[in-house]
Design a protein around this motif. Structure first.
Motif, PDB file in Angstrom:
ATOM      1  N   ALA A  13      -2.581   2.145  -7.503  1.00 31.53           N
ATOM      2  CA  ALA A  13      -3.338   2.474  -6.625  1.00 31.53           C
ATOM      3  C   ALA A  13      -2.935   2.153  -5.222  1.00 31.53           C
ATOM      4  O   ALA A  13      -1.935   1.408  -4.833  1.00 31.53           O
ATOM      5  CB  ALA A  13      -4.453   1.260  -6.654  1.00 31.53           C
ATOM      6  N   ASP A  14      -3.643   3.236  -4.180  1.00 34.73           N
ATOM      7  CA  ASP A  14      -3.036   3.082  -2.933  1.00 34.73           C
ATOM      8  C   ASP A  14      -2.994   1.751  -2.097  1.00 34.73           C
ATOM      9  O   ASP A  14      -1.961   1.500  -1.184  1.00 34.73           O
ATOM     10  CB  ASP A  14      -3.815   4.062  -2.089  1.00 34.73           C
ATOM     11  CG  ASP A  14      -3.731   5.699  -2.622  1.00 34.73           C
ATOM     12  OD1 ASP A  14      -2.408   5.937  -3.327  1.00 34.73           O
ATOM     13  OD2 ASP A  14      -4.498   6.297  -2.343  1.00 34.73           O
ATOM     14  N   ASP A  15      -3.967   0.837  -2.680  1.00 42.91           N
ATOM     15  CA  ASP A  15      -3.872  -0.352  -1.819  1.00 42.91           C
ATOM     16  C   ASP A  15      -3.251  -1.541  -2.647  1.00 42.91           C
ATOM     17  O   ASP A  15      -3.775  -2.512  -2.564  1.00 42.91           O
ATOM     18  CB  ASP A  15      -5.362  -0.699  -1.595  1.00 42.91           C
ATOM     19  CG  ASP A  15      -6.237  -0.877  -2.417  1.00 42.91           C
ATOM     20  OD1 ASP A  15      -6.165  -0.281  -3.654  1.00 42.91           O
ATOM     21  OD2 ASP A  15      -7.579  -1.296  -2.577  1.00 42.91           O
ATOM     22  N   CYS A  16      -2.688  -1.263  -3.707  1.00 43.66           N
ATOM     23  CA  CYS A  16      -1.971  -2.244  -4.542  1.00 43.66           C
ATOM     24  C   CYS A  16      -1.206  -3.250  -3.430  1.00 43.66           C
ATOM     25  O   CYS A  16      -0.141  -2.755  -2.908  1.00 43.66           O
ATOM     26  CB  CYS A  16      -0.894  -1.649  -5.487  1.00 43.66           C
ATOM     27  SG  CYS A  16      -0.215  -2.805  -6.824  1.00 43.66           S
ATOM     28  N   PRO A  17      -1.249  -4.444  -3.594  1.00 45.63           N
ATOM     29  CA  PRO A  17      -0.793  -5.626  -2.744  1.00 45.63           C
ATOM     30  C   PRO A  17       0.647  -5.691  -3.295  1.00 45.63           C
ATOM     31  O   PRO A  17       1.442  -6.431  -2.404  1.00 45.63           O
ATOM     32  CB  PRO A  17      -1.586  -6.829  -2.899  1.00 45.63           C
ATOM     33  CG  PRO A  17      -2.064  -6.677  -4.259  1.00 45.63           C
ATOM     34  CD  PRO A  17      -2.286  -5.071  -4.553  1.00 45.63           C
ATOM     35  N   VAL A  18       1.470  -5.172  -3.979  1.00 43.04           N
ATOM     36  CA  VAL A  18       2.681  -5.445  -4.333  1.00 43.04           C
ATOM     37  C   VAL A  18       3.948  -4.167  -4.247  1.00 43.04           C
ATOM     38  O   VAL A  18       3.272  -3.263  -4.304  1.00 43.04           O
ATOM     39  CB  VAL A  18       2.866  -6.011  -5.689  1.00 43.04           C
ATOM     40  CG1 VAL A  18       2.061  -7.376  -6.024  1.00 43.04           C
ATOM     41  CG2 VAL A  18       2.459  -5.168  -6.942  1.00 43.04           C
ATOM     42  N   ASP A  19       4.945  -4.781  -3.966  1.00 38.55           N
ATOM     43  CA  ASP A  19       6.132  -3.635  -3.819  1.00 38.55           C
ATOM     44  C   ASP A  19       6.723  -2.972  -5.100  1.00 38.55           C
ATOM     45  O   ASP A  19       7.412  -2.163  -5.216  1.00 38.55           O
ATOM     46  CB  ASP A  19       6.933  -3.920  -2.824  1.00 38.55           C
ATOM     47  CG  ASP A  19       6.445  -3.949  -1.406  1.00 38.55           C
ATOM     48  OD1 ASP A  19       5.441  -3.277  -1.127  1.00 38.55           O
ATOM     49  OD2 ASP A  19       6.691  -4.935  -0.633  1.00 38.55           O
ATOM     50  N   GLY A  20       6.452  -3.871  -6.052  1.00 37.51           N
ATOM     51  CA  GLY A  20       7.119  -3.616  -7.358  1.00 37.51           C
ATOM     52  C   GLY A  20       6.192  -4.306  -8.401  1.00 37.51           C
ATOM     53  O   GLY A  20       5.431  -4.985  -8.256  1.00 37.51           O
ATOM     54  N   SER A  90      -8.092  -0.994 -14.578  1.00 33.86           N
ATOM     55  CA  SER A  90      -7.095  -1.980 -14.956  1.00 33.86           C
ATOM     56  C   SER A  90      -6.555  -2.920 -13.827  1.00 33.86           C
ATOM     57  O   SER A  90      -6.074  -2.269 -12.897  1.00 33.86           O
ATOM     58  CB  SER A  90      -6.202  -1.773 -15.902  1.00 33.86           C
ATOM     59  OG  SER A  90      -5.347  -2.721 -16.063  1.00 33.86           O
ATOM     60  N   PRO A  91      -6.531  -4.247 -13.977  1.00 33.21           N
ATOM     61  CA  PRO A  91      -5.812  -4.914 -12.772  1.00 33.21           C
ATOM     62  C   PRO A  91      -4.372  -4.561 -12.879  1.00 33.21           C
ATOM     63  O   PRO A  91      -3.576  -4.748 -11.676  1.00 33.21           O
ATOM     64  CB  PRO A  91      -6.116  -6.335 -12.955  1.00 33.21           C
ATOM     65  CG  PRO A  91      -6.534  -6.515 -14.292  1.00 33.21           C
ATOM     66  CD  PRO A  91      -7.148  -5.119 -14.804  1.00 33.21           C
ATOM     67  N   LEU A  92      -3.745  -4.135 -13.804  1.00 34.07           N
ATOM     68  CA  LEU A  92      -2.307  -3.764 -13.768  1.00 34.07           C
ATOM     69  C   LEU A  92      -2.093  -2.846 -12.872  1.00 34.07           C
ATOM     70  O   LEU A  92      -0.851  -3.001 -12.117  1.00 34.07           O
ATOM     71  CB  LEU A  92      -2.012  -3.242 -15.189  1.00 34.07           C
ATOM     72  CG  LEU A  92      -1.934  -4.356 -16.336  1.00 34.07           C
ATOM     73  CD1 LEU A  92      -1.589  -3.859 -17.907  1.00 34.07           C
ATOM     74  CD2 LEU A  92      -1.176  -5.679 -16.015  1.00 34.07           C
ATOM     75  N   PRO A  93      -2.548  -1.422 -13.019  1.00 39.96           N
ATOM     76  CA  PRO A  93      -2.120  -0.524 -11.676  1.00 39.96           C
ATOM     77  C   PRO A  93      -2.964  -0.980 -10.365  1.00 39.96           C
ATOM     78  O   PRO A  93      -2.468  -0.436  -9.283  1.00 39.96           O
ATOM     79  CB  PRO A  93      -2.487   0.819 -12.351  1.00 39.96           C
ATOM     80  CG  PRO A  93      -3.789   0.388 -13.169  1.00 39.96           C
ATOM     81  CD  PRO A  93      -3.325  -0.809 -13.951  1.00 39.96           C
ATOM     82  N   LYS A  94      -3.971  -1.717 -10.503  1.00 41.20           N
ATOM     83  CA  LYS A  94      -4.765  -1.829  -9.150  1.00 41.20           C
ATOM     84  C   LYS A  94      -3.813  -3.100  -8.500  1.00 41.20           C
ATOM     85  O   LYS A  94      -3.788  -3.042  -6.956  1.00 41.20           O
ATOM     86  CB  LYS A  94      -5.877  -2.347  -9.394  1.00 41.20           C
ATOM     87  CG  LYS A  94      -7.098  -1.230  -9.936  1.00 41.20           C
ATOM     88  CD  LYS A  94      -8.418  -1.650 -10.108  1.00 41.20           C
ATOM     89  CE  LYS A  94      -9.053  -2.266  -8.877  1.00 41.20           C
ATOM     90  NZ  LYS A  94     -10.663  -2.469  -9.140  1.00 41.20           N
ATOM     91  N   MET A 135      -8.093   3.055  -9.664  1.00 41.19           N
ATOM     92  CA  MET A 135      -9.112   3.007  -8.406  1.00 41.19           C
ATOM     93  C   MET A 135      -8.559   2.009  -7.406  1.00 41.19           C
ATOM     94  O   MET A 135      -8.033   0.825  -7.863  1.00 41.19           O
ATOM     95  CB  MET A 135     -10.411   2.493  -9.092  1.00 41.19           C
ATOM     96  CG  MET A 135     -10.909   3.586 -10.131  1.00 41.19           C
ATOM     97  SD  MET A 135     -12.266   2.874 -11.091  1.00 41.19           S
ATOM     98  CE  MET A 135     -12.706   4.573 -11.765  1.00 41.19           C
ATOM     99  N   ARG A 136      -8.974   2.112  -6.145  1.00 42.78           N
ATOM    100  CA  ARG A 136      -8.678   1.106  -5.213  1.00 42.78           C
ATOM    101  C   ARG A 136      -9.526  -0.102  -5.333  1.00 42.78           C
ATOM    102  O   ARG A 136     -10.703  -0.209  -5.986  1.00 42.78           O
ATOM    103  CB  ARG A 136      -9.006   1.694  -3.749  1.00 42.78           C
ATOM    104  CG  ARG A 136      -8.131   3.025  -3.489  1.00 42.78           C
ATOM    105  CD  ARG A 136      -8.865   3.850  -2.122  1.00 42.78           C
ATOM    106  NE  ARG A 136      -8.864   2.823  -1.092  1.00 42.78           N
ATOM    107  CZ  ARG A 136      -7.803   2.808  -0.205  1.00 42.78           C
ATOM    108  NH1 ARG A 136      -6.658   3.358  -0.456  1.00 42.78           N
ATOM    109  NH2 ARG A 136      -7.983   1.749   0.917  1.00 42.78           N
TER     110      ARG A 136
END
Length: 140
Positions: A13-20, A90-94, A135-136
């Motif tokens: 997701a575009d707003d995912c809080p991690v860099d990896g 799913s929380p995995l890609p979010k 999804m964001r």
């Protein structure tokens, strides 16, 4: 109801809080949806469909005895008789930085966002793979 993706990457997701990509951890000693899905997909790469992951995640979160094969089939039919969110939610890609890569048979593997494979697919260098964003978590 057909809940399958084929030759598709569900990108972070575009707003995912991690860099990896980050392995999800237990919360309060309990398995979260992210932990369950990570364990299932990483434990059987290319072995499960989206429907398998959604149903097994729901089943593992129920506080009940392990159902028989007949009960499992009945529960699965009942589970999919109503509308379900797909793995784009799913929380995995979010939240955890994991892309979900589906093959031609609709089976899923994890694809960490920092990997060469992920970067090549996102850049359009891998032909035949559709890229959909997860999804964001927040409204834009």
């Amino acid at each position: 109801m057909d809940l399958h993706y084929y030759d598709t990457l569900i990108a972070v997701a575009d707003d995912c809080p991690v860099d990896g990509a980050v392995v999800p951890a237990l919360r309060g000693g309990k398995e979260t949806v992210a932990v369950i899905q990570f364990e299932m997909i990483s434990g059987a790469p290319g072995g499960l469909t989206q429907e398998d992951v959604l149903f097994e995640t729901w089943l593992r979160r129920q506080e009940s005895d392990v159902p028989s094969a007949f009960e499992r089939a009945e529960l699965r039919a009942r589970f999919f008789s109503r509308s379900q969110a797909c793995l784009r939610a799913s929380p995995l890609p979010k939240k955890y930085g994991w892309g979900l890569l589906f093959d031609t048979a609709g089976r899923v593997t994890l694809c960490p966002m920092g990997s060469v494979e992920y970067q090549e697919i996102i850049a359009g260098e891998v032909l035949g793979i559709t890229v959909l964003k997860a999804m964001r978590s927040k409204r834009a």
